[in-house]
Design an enzyme around this catalytic site. Structure first.
Site, PDB file in Angstrom:
ATOM      1  CB  THR B 101     -17.665  40.319  30.199  1.00 44.08           C
ATOM      2  OG1 THR B 101     -18.631  39.484  29.843  1.00 44.08           O
ATOM      3  CG2 THR B 101     -17.839  41.676  29.557  1.00 44.08           C
ATOM      4  CE  LYS B 176     -21.950  40.215  28.297  1.00 51.50           C
ATOM      5  NZ  LYS B 176     -21.388  39.399  29.465  1.00 51.50           N
ATOM      6  CE  LYS B 244     -16.349  42.773  34.215  1.00 52.46           C
ATOM      7  NZ  LYS B 244     -15.902  41.364  33.955  1.00 52.46           N
TER       8      LYS B 244
END
Lengths: 293, 293
Positions: B101, B176, B244
């Protein structure tokens, strides 16, 4: 305890959901008496054979079980505790079931007042919306005495599928608050994701195919995101009612001494929508606020 | 385009998820070369017959397809675009697949750099966590050219079930981000509801039975709320990684010029947890912050 074998059931509040719920009771052969503030909204049930009563007082006096599905906590308070209300006019032994989403503390107070008069009171808010009411698949969250719950369970089973006693008076309402608290923040996430997808130039329906079956999956994503994408803001669940529920939940959380930051934020966003005159839209219309933010 | 009939596959990043994913490729008969920053974490795969390579450069030169599943965008940038990285050392015609990701803009940049060298690059982040990786049921969100996607689809099918090309380079990462945005706010709602249930004196497991199948239902509620209730804060998904992801999503949203208030709030809460030294816990540990708030 036991209730009469073929109890006469009163139903107060024949709105979108109440109409379906009362209809299921009639379909099962129960004699149903109805009262609604706006009589015209009871016409379907009256044509189907329900008997009209002019006041909650008259209705209460003629029933073994009374179910209410009405608007706001102040309506509940008046219908139950007012001089012309259910607690003061029902016969001893009557079971009163409030299926409105209302205040846990009010539910406890009504149960206490009922007990003084030999009347049994149960709070039993539901989840599942108009579709759940139509299909008799509501989740029913019950607060009240075990024996009273067991006595009226057959009636609940005509309206819902997931019927659980959560504890004593007020526990049904508290459980419903948990339900609304989850939905409040989930809706922000769903709206923000749809707006992100659109602004990123993705096909939002294709994005839903990727994300709705995994860890981001939710009822709101599967059922309400498609409506956002299609510009359908018709109410499955009204913003104005959701704001009421979130207000109750926030007040209860505060009384318990804890902060629910997601709930607070969601309520403030939905409050903005009410102020913009959009309280009559469905909760998925939050998408518009996020998009134009 | 087509890739070699029995391509040699390189796998960089043999952590919890990467290990399972690479294992599925080996089980299907592919020759797999591996590199990981910490060699010990590749031992299982080496014992199983994978071949070790000392650097991404050596690995790139020996493979037809390279898959990466690494940590942060700066790791991705180095592994792909560094002088010793994949783009500068893979043979023309190689397909590079980043399943980390990472940043949509970085994914686009890598694809552009690859194109200059005749290398095909696809971004393909996943959802489904360690369990999804183990069971080969990951959702895989792909960004890249249609023909490249079709060429490597058989490889994806060994690792996932819900495999969708969302658009050109970067579209997998954007999708995502939508996934993580939904989860961010949903987690607040789930944590707040569990805390509310406990503070209200309800049985939180019984509450979950009432609310998890209806409009409040979500993967997080069904899978993570029980862990909160049981005091299990072990990582299915690390807070530090979620922070993150939310940071990337917020930066992208900002770049698109829209506010995502739920995401902002969720990130600020999880940031607090990192500051409290709890970044190594699972995302469900947000419950602790809400409870003690």
């Amino acid at each position: 305890m036991q209730i009469k074998e073929n109890p006469t059931i009163g139903f107060i509040g024949t709105g979108v959901m109440g109409k379906s719920m009362a209809g299921h009771l009639m379909d099962a052969g129960y004699k149903v008496l109805v009262y609604n503030r706006t009589k015209s909204r009871a016409e379907d049930l009256l044509e189907k054979g329900a008997m009209w009563k002019e006041t909650p007082k008259e209705l209460a006096a003629a029933c073994d079980v009374v179910i209410t599905m009405i608007g706001y906590p102040h309506d509940v308070e008046e219908v139950y505790l007012g001089k012309e209300g259910l607690v003061n006019n029902a016969r001893p032994g009557t079971v009163l079931i409030d299926m409105t989403t209302s205040t846990p503390s009010l539910a406890r107070r009504i149960a206490e007042e009922g007990e003084k008069k030999g009347i049994f009171v149960v709070d039993a808010p539901v989840s599942g919306g108009d579709i759940g009411a139509q299909n008799a698949t509501l989740a029913i969250m019950v607060g009240g005495k075990e024996e009273v719950f067991e006595a009226v369970r057959p009636i609940f089973e005509l309206m819902g599928k997931n019927i659980i006693r959560q504890g004593d008076a007020g526990a049904g309402q508290h459980t419903k608050m948990c339900n609304q608290i989850v939905i409040a923040s989930t809706m922000m996430g769903v709206c923000e994701a749809v707006v992100y997808a659109e602004k990123a130039g993705l096909d939002p329906e294709l994005v839903l195919q990727s994300i709705s079956t995994g860890a981001a999956g939710s009822w709101s994503l599967s059922n309400l995101a498609p409506r956002m994408i299609n510009g359908d803001f018709n109410p499955g669940f009204y913003i104005k009612h959701f704001v009421k529920d979130m207000g109750i939940a926030l007040a209860e959380a505060e009384a318990m001494g804890f902060h629910a930051p997601g709930l607070e934020l969601a309520k403030s966003l939905y409050d903005q929508m009410v102020q913009m005159g959009e309280g009559e839209l469905g909760t998925q219309a939050l998408y518009k606020l996020i998009r134009e933010n």
